[in-house]
Design a protein around this motif. Sequence first.
Motif, PDB file in Angstrom:
ATOM      1  N   HIS A  17       0.833  -1.211   0.000  1.00 12.25           N
ATOM      2  CA  HIS A  17       0.000   0.000   0.000  1.00 12.25           C
ATOM      3  C   HIS A  17       0.864   1.256   0.000  1.00 12.25           C
ATOM      4  O   HIS A  17       1.999   1.245   0.469  1.00 12.25           O
ATOM      5  N   THR A  58      -2.439   1.421  -5.274  1.00  7.94           N
ATOM      6  CA  THR A  58      -2.278   0.047  -5.727  1.00  7.94           C
ATOM      7  C   THR A  58      -3.531  -0.390  -6.491  1.00  7.94           C
ATOM      8  O   THR A  58      -4.655  -0.114  -6.045  1.00  7.94           O
ATOM      9  N   HIS A  62      -7.192  -1.281  -5.130  1.00  2.97           N
ATOM     10  CA  HIS A  62      -7.394  -1.047  -3.698  1.00  2.97           C
ATOM     11  C   HIS A  62      -8.374   0.090  -3.415  1.00  2.97           C
ATOM     12  O   HIS A  62      -9.155   0.018  -2.473  1.00  2.97           O
ATOM     13  N   MET A  71     -10.135   1.606  -0.173  1.00  2.40           N
ATOM     14  CA  MET A  71      -9.015   2.371   0.391  1.00  2.40           C
ATOM     15  C   MET A  71      -9.047   3.784  -0.161  1.00  2.40           C
ATOM     16  O   MET A  71      -8.226   4.193  -0.980  1.00  2.40           O
TER      17      MET A  71
HETATM   18 CU   LIG Z   1      -3.576  -0.504  -0.912  1.00  2.00          CU
END
Ligand SMILES: [Cu+2]
Length: 177
Positions: free
Chosen positions: A60, A103, A106, A111
Amino acid sequence: MALAAALLVLLLATPAVYAVQYTVGDSSGWSTSGDYTTWVQGKTFNVGDTLLFTYDSSSHRVEEVTKSDYDNCNSGNSLKTYSGGNTVITLSSTGPMYFICPTTGHCALGMKLAINVVAASGNTPSTPSPSGSTTPSSGTTPSGSTPPSHGGAPSITNNGLMLGFSLVLGAVLAIMS
Ligand SMILES: [Cu+2]
């Protein structure tokens, strides 16, 4: 004695503003299992507070992005990028801030974090503001409010008459019913 007095003075002199460090996601940290929409609820982010992102730096990162990139999970043109697994971001100005994990996938998994930073409230205890704020603004006094002091006596008389009429009316209604 002198020490106690000094401490008291110090306490009183200390502004009632405390910067808060928010650990993003609390125990979830910054991960795909966090729910940052829920996490921000009920929190007030003041200028001077800090966000602590804790995350696995191998999978991350943290990117500050625009609202549009936040909405679209677009990581192509971040405003700032942070990595390393332990990122502290100081909230230095008011307004919204948006963060995503760049990422692949994500952000779509959740996120993404949006906060609104507000000015620190300062040392404002819940005392009423000084007298200046109670003066009506520039003569546009709404009807029904009590006029300033120079018209005080007549208005009291009027209020007394009104109260009298109300009582009489009430009595009459009570008798009639
Ligand atoms: Cu991530």
